[in-house]
Design an enzyme around this catalytic site. Structure first.
Site, PDB file in Angstrom:
ATOM      1  CG  ASP A   1      10.655 -18.281  21.949  1.00 18.57           C
ATOM      2  OD1 ASP A   1      10.317 -19.416  21.567  1.00 18.57           O
ATOM      3  OD2 ASP A   1      10.525 -17.255  21.247  1.00 18.57           O
TER       4      ASP A   1
ATOM      5  CE  LYS B   1      13.386 -16.336  19.173  1.00 18.63           C
ATOM      6  NZ  LYS B   1      12.672 -16.340  17.887  1.00 18.63           N
TER       7      LYS B   1
HETATM    8  O1  C5P Z   1       4.566 -19.154  24.622  1.00 16.78           O
HETATM    9  P1  C5P Z   1       4.455 -17.748  24.157  1.00 16.78           P
HETATM   10  O2  C5P Z   1       3.703 -16.879  25.136  1.00 16.78           O
HETATM   11  O3  C5P Z   1       5.720 -17.123  23.743  1.00 16.78           O
HETATM   12  O4  C5P Z   1       3.564 -17.815  22.848  1.00 16.78           O
HETATM   13  C1  C5P Z   1       2.894 -16.687  22.322  1.00 16.78           C
HETATM   14  C2  C5P Z   1       1.837 -17.180  21.356  1.00 16.78           C
HETATM   15  O5  C5P Z   1       2.457 -17.723  20.178  1.00 16.78           O
HETATM   16  C3  C5P Z   1       0.951 -18.293  21.876  1.00 16.78           C
HETATM   17  O6  C5P Z   1      -0.153 -17.769  22.563  1.00 16.78           O
HETATM   18  C4  C5P Z   1       0.541 -19.008  20.608  1.00 16.78           C
HETATM   19  O7  C5P Z   1      -0.491 -18.293  19.967  1.00 16.78           O
HETATM   20  C5  C5P Z   1       1.761 -18.869  19.721  1.00 16.78           C
HETATM   21  N1  C5P Z   1       2.666 -20.042  19.781  1.00 16.78           N
HETATM   22  C6  C5P Z   1       2.274 -21.214  19.174  1.00 16.78           C
HETATM   23  N2  C5P Z   1       3.134 -22.302  19.213  1.00 16.78           N
HETATM   24  C7  C5P Z   1       4.339 -22.218  19.803  1.00 16.78           C
HETATM   25  C8  C5P Z   1       4.750 -21.022  20.416  1.00 16.78           C
HETATM   26  C9  C5P Z   1       3.887 -19.945  20.387  1.00 16.78           C
HETATM   27  O8  C5P Z   1       1.179 -21.323  18.625  1.00 16.78           O
HETATM   28  N3  C5P Z   1       5.150 -23.266  19.784  1.00 16.78           N
END
Ligand code: C5P
Length: 279
Positions: free
Chosen positions: A133, A9
């Site tokens: 995501d 993406k």
């Molecule tokens: O949700 P995901 O595991 O993909 O997110 C990885 C990291 O990215 C989270 O631990 C956080 O530090 C950051 N993140 C964030 N806000 C979001 C998505 C991700 O702070 N909306």
């Protein structure tokens, strides 16, 4: 055996709205699936087993593919275990959502192999528990995502665009980029979707500033790409890759990986298919 394409993406715009008490960031982002992607093959097995063309990736439960398989069993009570082969083409630490797309593809495949015991809305909701995501990939390929990314409003396909993805040799860690953001509370923000579709505001990414602070060479690369004739050069997600639109000349540089790609969408009952992928 089931074989599925797993797209990457890009974020046509990505606004960080504010920091949340749970440490995540609230965003408003127009996500688009592209036809740069991995290929996953699935078959039922007596235990979960993952093989991957990229030996640097974990093949245990740290890989989102196996996390997704576990999640599907936990949510549905299914006893289905799978053998998965992951043919990796999407660069890692590039901001292209490769791992999240693999997880969404696994949820889709598990559901197909189980006789569609879950709805797409359930897969989307469950996916958010293991990555922000993942829900996007359960849209139809173009979506406005809010919350921490998991609240997905599906949109009609955009006019077909071709683009270049440019990935420098170094990657960026998503948590590190978010950590570098200086934000407090929730900011007021305009209707980005309206501004995007009326042409009042184009492509942008609020994560560029912290990403360029971590790796200033990215700023130089963006300048180089802009002076090569592209109209638009924007960081993909939390980086380190860029997407480029327009008639530019991609620089010949052995430190860069260059991919040409197109927007990709799916119909409601089918998973994403890359044209060349049909076998
Ligand atoms: O949700 P995901 O595991 O993909 O997110 C990885 C990291 O990215 C989270 O631990 C956080 O530090 C950051 N993140 C964030 N806000 C979001 C998505 C991700 O702070 N909306």
């Amino acid at each position: 055996m089931l074989k599925f394409f797993s797209p990457a993406k890009i974020n046509l715009f990505l606004r960080i709205v504010g920091k949340r008490p749970d440490g995540y960031h609230e965003l408003s982002s127009l996500f688009q699936a592209i036809d740069l992607g991995d290929v996953l093959s699935f078959q039922p097995h007596h235990e979960d087993l993952l093989t991957c063309s990229d030996p640097t990736l974990p093949n245990d439960e740290h890989n989102l593919v196996l996390k997704a398989a576990q999640l599907f069993r936990r949510k549905t009570g299914s006893q289905l275990f799978i053998k998965v082969n992951l043919e990796k083409h999407i660069p890692v630490e590039a901001g292209l959502g490769g791992g999240s797309g693999n997880a969404a593809t696994t949820l889709w495949a598990m559901n197909q192999l189980s006789g569609q015991i879950a709805t797409q809305a359930q897969l989307s909701e469950w996916g958010a528990e293991i990555g922000s995501d993942i829900s996007f990939f359960l849209s139809q390929g173009t979506a406005h995502c809010t919350g921490r990314g998991e609240l997905v409003q599906n949109l009609p396909p955009l006019p077909l665009r071709t683009l270049w993805i440019v990935k420098p040799s170094g990657g960026l860690s998503t948590p590190a980029v978010y950590k570098k953001l200086s934000l407090s509370g929730r900011q007021d923000y305009p209707d980005d979707l309206e501004a995007f579709f009326s042409g009042a505001r184009g492509f942008f990414n609020d994560l560029e500033k912290p990403a360029f602070e971590i790796d200033p060479q990215l700023l130089d690369l963006r300048e180089r790409l802009l002076s090569s004739g592209f109209d638009t050069v924007v960081l993909c997600g939390s980086g380190s890759s860029f997407f480029c639109l327009g008639d530019g000349q991609v620089p010949a540089d052995s430190n860069l990986k260059i991919y040409s790609a197109k927007f990709i969408n799916r119909s409601i009952d089918n998973w994403y298919e890359k044209e060349k992928f049909k076998d």
